[in-house]
Design a protein around this motif. Sequence first.
Motif, PDB file in Angstrom:
ATOM      1  N   LEU A  34       0.779  -1.260  -0.090  1.00  0.00           N
ATOM      2  CA  LEU A  34      -0.043  -0.182  -0.066  1.00  0.00           C
ATOM      3  C   LEU A  34       0.857   1.290  -0.116  1.00  0.00           C
ATOM      4  CD1 LEU A  34      -2.465  -1.212   2.813  1.00  0.00           C
ATOM      5  CD2 LEU A  34      -2.779  -1.256   0.295  1.00  0.00           C
ATOM      6  N   TYR A  35       1.952   1.266   0.593  1.00  0.00           N
ATOM      7  CA  TYR A  35       2.849   2.275   0.644  1.00  0.00           C
ATOM      8  C   TYR A  35       4.407   1.802   1.199  1.00  0.00           C
ATOM      9  CZ  TYR A  35       4.650   7.014   2.143  1.00  0.00           C
ATOM     10  OH  TYR A  35       5.467   8.039   2.146  1.00  0.00           O
ATOM     11  N   ARG A  36       5.296   2.519   0.701  1.00  0.00           N
ATOM     12  CA  ARG A  36       6.627   2.266   0.857  1.00  0.00           C
ATOM     13  C   ARG A  36       7.400   3.587   0.940  1.00  0.00           C
ATOM     14  NH1 ARG A  36       8.962  -2.061  -0.971  1.00  0.00           N
ATOM     15  NH2 ARG A  36       7.661  -2.362  -2.639  1.00  0.00           N
ATOM     16  N   ALA A  37       8.220   3.964   2.048  1.00  0.00           N
ATOM     17  CA  ALA A  37       8.957   4.928   2.373  1.00  0.00           C
ATOM     18  C   ALA A  37      10.426   4.594   2.558  1.00  0.00           C
ATOM     19  CB  ALA A  37       8.398   5.945   3.224  1.00  0.00           C
ATOM     20  N   GLU A  38      11.505   5.463   1.954  1.00  0.00           N
ATOM     21  CA  GLU A  38      12.864   5.072   2.395  1.00  0.00           C
ATOM     22  C   GLU A  38      13.290   6.290   2.937  1.00  0.00           C
ATOM     23  OE1 GLU A  38      14.969   3.372  -0.765  1.00  0.00           O
ATOM     24  OE2 GLU A  38      13.373   1.789  -1.373  1.00  0.00           O
ATOM     25  N   GLY A  40      16.530   6.947   3.484  1.00  0.00           N
ATOM     26  CA  GLY A  40      17.761   7.589   2.683  1.00  0.00           C
ATOM     27  C   GLY A  40      18.873   7.654   3.775  1.00  0.00           C
ATOM     28  N   GLY A  41      18.809   7.001   5.107  1.00  0.00           N
ATOM     29  CA  GLY A  41      19.845   7.117   5.854  1.00  0.00           C
ATOM     30  C   GLY A  41      19.860   8.056   6.685  1.00  0.00           C
ATOM     31  N   VAL A  42      18.847   8.969   6.849  1.00  0.00           N
ATOM     32  CA  VAL A  42      18.711  10.099   7.485  1.00  0.00           C
ATOM     33  C   VAL A  42      18.683   9.481   8.968  1.00  0.00           C
ATOM     34  CG1 VAL A  42      17.335  12.005   8.382  1.00  0.00           C
ATOM     35  CG2 VAL A  42      17.541  11.272   5.910  1.00  0.00           C
ATOM     36  N   PRO A  43      19.510   9.950  10.043  1.00  0.00           N
ATOM     37  CA  PRO A  43      19.359   9.435  11.520  1.00  0.00           C
ATOM     38  C   PRO A  43      18.159   9.584  12.180  1.00  0.00           C
ATOM     39  CG  PRO A  43      21.360  10.638  10.977  1.00  0.00           C
ATOM     40  CD  PRO A  43      20.433  10.897   9.920  1.00  0.00           C
ATOM     41  N   GLY A  44      17.423   8.869  12.819  1.00  0.00           N
ATOM     42  CA  GLY A  44      16.403   8.937  13.370  1.00  0.00           C
ATOM     43  C   GLY A  44      14.946   8.662  12.581  1.00  0.00           C
ATOM     44  N   GLU A  45      15.168   8.524  11.239  1.00  0.00           N
ATOM     45  CA  GLU A  45      14.352   7.975  10.322  1.00  0.00           C
ATOM     46  C   GLU A  45      14.534   6.587  10.226  1.00  0.00           C
ATOM     47  OE1 GLU A  45      11.767  10.182   9.288  1.00  0.00           O
ATOM     48  OE2 GLU A  45      12.413  11.710  10.464  1.00  0.00           O
ATOM     49  N   HIS A  46      13.241   5.908   9.627  1.00  0.00           N
ATOM     50  CA  HIS A  46      13.322   4.751   9.343  1.00  0.00           C
ATOM     51  C   HIS A  46      12.511   4.269   7.905  1.00  0.00           C
ATOM     52  CE1 HIS A  46       9.385   5.401  11.843  1.00  0.00           C
ATOM     53  NE2 HIS A  46       9.009   4.737  10.683  1.00  0.00           N
ATOM     54  N   ASP A  47      12.820   3.435   7.345  1.00  0.00           N
ATOM     55  CA  ASP A  47      12.166   2.980   6.161  1.00  0.00           C
ATOM     56  C   ASP A  47      10.923   2.054   6.679  1.00  0.00           C
ATOM     57  OD1 ASP A  47      14.437   3.500   4.545  1.00  0.00           O
ATOM     58  OD2 ASP A  47      15.432   1.581   4.896  1.00  0.00           O
ATOM     59  N   LEU A  48       9.943   2.231   5.710  1.00  0.00           N
ATOM     60  CA  LEU A  48       8.720   1.450   6.174  1.00  0.00           C
ATOM     61  C   LEU A  48       8.031   0.734   5.102  1.00  0.00           C
ATOM     62  CD1 LEU A  48       5.884   3.243   5.698  1.00  0.00           C
ATOM     63  CD2 LEU A  48       6.869   4.510   7.472  1.00  0.00           C
ATOM     64  N   LEU A  49       7.390  -0.237   5.421  1.00  0.00           N
ATOM     65  CA  LEU A  49       6.358  -0.889   4.335  1.00  0.00           C
ATOM     66  C   LEU A  49       5.282  -1.048   4.936  1.00  0.00           C
ATOM     67  CD1 LEU A  49       6.529  -2.490   1.544  1.00  0.00           C
ATOM     68  CD2 LEU A  49       7.047  -4.472   2.996  1.00  0.00           C
ATOM     69  N   MET A  50       4.033  -0.815   4.012  1.00  0.00           N
ATOM     70  CA  MET A  50       2.720  -0.885   4.635  1.00  0.00           C
ATOM     71  C   MET A  50       2.022  -1.746   3.653  1.00  0.00           C
ATOM     72  SD  MET A  50       1.237   2.874   5.479  1.00  0.00           S
ATOM     73  CE  MET A  50       2.027   3.747   6.961  1.00  0.00           C
ATOM     74  N   VAL A  51       1.384  -3.209   4.180  1.00  0.00           N
ATOM     75  CA  VAL A  51       0.684  -4.178   3.379  1.00  0.00           C
ATOM     76  C   VAL A  51      -0.328  -4.261   3.734  1.00  0.00           C
ATOM     77  CG1 VAL A  51       2.804  -5.113   2.626  1.00  0.00           C
ATOM     78  CG2 VAL A  51       1.824  -5.936   4.815  1.00  0.00           C
ATOM     79  N   GLY A  52      -1.607  -4.728   2.937  1.00  0.00           N
ATOM     80  CA  GLY A  52      -2.676  -4.854   3.288  1.00  0.00           C
ATOM     81  C   GLY A  52      -3.884  -4.816   1.974  1.00  0.00           C
ATOM     82  N   TYR A  53      -5.029  -4.635   2.251  1.00  0.00           N
ATOM     83  CA  TYR A  53      -5.688  -4.907   1.007  1.00  0.00           C
ATOM     84  C   TYR A  53      -6.346  -3.347   0.765  1.00  0.00           C
ATOM     85  CZ  TYR A  53      -5.991  -9.758   1.329  1.00  0.00           C
ATOM     86  OH  TYR A  53      -5.475 -11.109   1.164  1.00  0.00           O
ATOM     87  N   ASP A  55      -9.167  -1.923   0.105  1.00  0.00           N
ATOM     88  CA  ASP A  55     -10.152  -1.646   0.702  1.00  0.00           C
ATOM     89  C   ASP A  55     -10.363  -2.031   2.324  1.00  0.00           C
ATOM     90  OD1 ASP A  55     -10.238  -4.138   0.014  1.00  0.00           O
ATOM     91  OD2 ASP A  55     -12.424  -4.159  -0.861  1.00  0.00           O
ATOM     92  N   ALA A  56      -9.628  -2.570   2.957  1.00  0.00           N
ATOM     93  CA  ALA A  56      -9.735  -3.093   4.096  1.00  0.00           C
ATOM     94  C   ALA A  56      -9.791  -1.773   5.098  1.00  0.00           C
ATOM     95  CB  ALA A  56      -8.567  -3.751   4.416  1.00  0.00           C
ATOM     96  N   SER A  57     -10.069  -1.940   6.308  1.00  0.00           N
ATOM     97  CA  SER A  57      -9.840  -0.849   7.388  1.00  0.00           C
ATOM     98  C   SER A  57      -8.975  -1.174   8.249  1.00  0.00           C
ATOM     99  CB  SER A  57     -11.368  -0.852   8.131  1.00  0.00           C
ATOM    100  OG  SER A  57     -11.535  -2.153   8.922  1.00  0.00           O
ATOM    101  N   TRP A  58      -7.740  -1.869   7.754  1.00  0.00           N
ATOM    102  CA  TRP A  58      -6.443  -2.151   8.494  1.00  0.00           C
ATOM    103  C   TRP A  58      -5.367  -2.294   7.713  1.00  0.00           C
ATOM    104  CZ3 TRP A  58      -3.902  -6.586   7.459  1.00  0.00           C
ATOM    105  CH2 TRP A  58      -4.568  -7.354   6.581  1.00  0.00           C
ATOM    106  N   HIS A  59      -4.188  -2.072   8.108  1.00  0.00           N
ATOM    107  CA  HIS A  59      -2.909  -2.603   7.111  1.00  0.00           C
ATOM    108  C   HIS A  59      -1.944  -2.862   8.542  1.00  0.00           C
ATOM    109  CE1 HIS A  59      -2.322   2.013   7.894  1.00  0.00           C
ATOM    110  NE2 HIS A  59      -0.898   1.391   7.811  1.00  0.00           N
ATOM    111  N   LEU A  60      -1.007  -3.542   7.946  1.00  0.00           N
ATOM    112  CA  LEU A  60       0.224  -3.837   8.674  1.00  0.00           C
ATOM    113  C   LEU A  60       1.351  -3.016   8.043  1.00  0.00           C
ATOM    114  CD1 LEU A  60       1.806  -6.137  10.563  1.00  0.00           C
ATOM    115  CD2 LEU A  60       1.920  -7.324   8.689  1.00  0.00           C
ATOM    116  N   GLU A  61       2.031  -2.468   9.182  1.00  0.00           N
ATOM    117  CA  GLU A  61       3.200  -1.593   8.803  1.00  0.00           C
ATOM    118  C   GLU A  61       4.449  -2.239   9.477  1.00  0.00           C
ATOM    119  OE1 GLU A  61       3.820   2.965   9.455  1.00  0.00           O
ATOM    120  OE2 GLU A  61       4.467   1.818  11.441  1.00  0.00           O
ATOM    121  N   LEU A  62       5.532  -2.331   8.723  1.00  0.00           N
ATOM    122  CA  LEU A  62       6.717  -2.930   8.965  1.00  0.00           C
ATOM    123  C   LEU A  62       7.781  -1.907   8.728  1.00  0.00           C
ATOM    124  CD1 LEU A  62       5.922  -5.828   6.798  1.00  0.00           C
ATOM    125  CD2 LEU A  62       5.966  -5.921   9.442  1.00  0.00           C
TER     126      LEU A  62
END
Length: 137
Positions: A34-38, A40-53, A55-62
């Motif tokens: 659903l979404y991905r963000a990198e 770029g090595g910025v201290p204190g920031e993190h890469d993330l990946l959101m997966v789900g459907y 049209d669902a009312s939930w998602h999993l963020e890693l």
Amino acid sequence: MPFTGDSHVRIARPTRDLAVAERFWAEGLGLSVLYRAEAGGVPGEHDLLMVGYPDASWHLELVHEEGRPLEPTPTVEDLLVLYLDGPVPDELVARLEAHGGQRVASPNPYWNTWGVTVEDPDGYRLVLCTRGWSNRS
């Protein structure tokens, strides 16, 4: 707006490796990215990946922060349960295993009777339950 039964739910957890996690959750289970963000090595920031459907009312963020990786610390009772309301397809379990999952026995006999438990690559457990569920009485 107050919190209601229609409010969106995000389940967030750390991962050791976003690419490995994506293989399991997207290619193995079949969730959409659903979404991905990198960061770029910025201290204190993190890469993330959101997966789900979409049209669902939930998602999993890693999440993963390269400079300060947080080691996942799941227990055998940290479960994400999906109620299939029918048999667990053997091909789905095989696909999850082929994409980094490991089928495991649950310490709770309920889940062994009514489903299949698969550990993701970070050790979190996904239960594919043969039963249905509704919050309505």
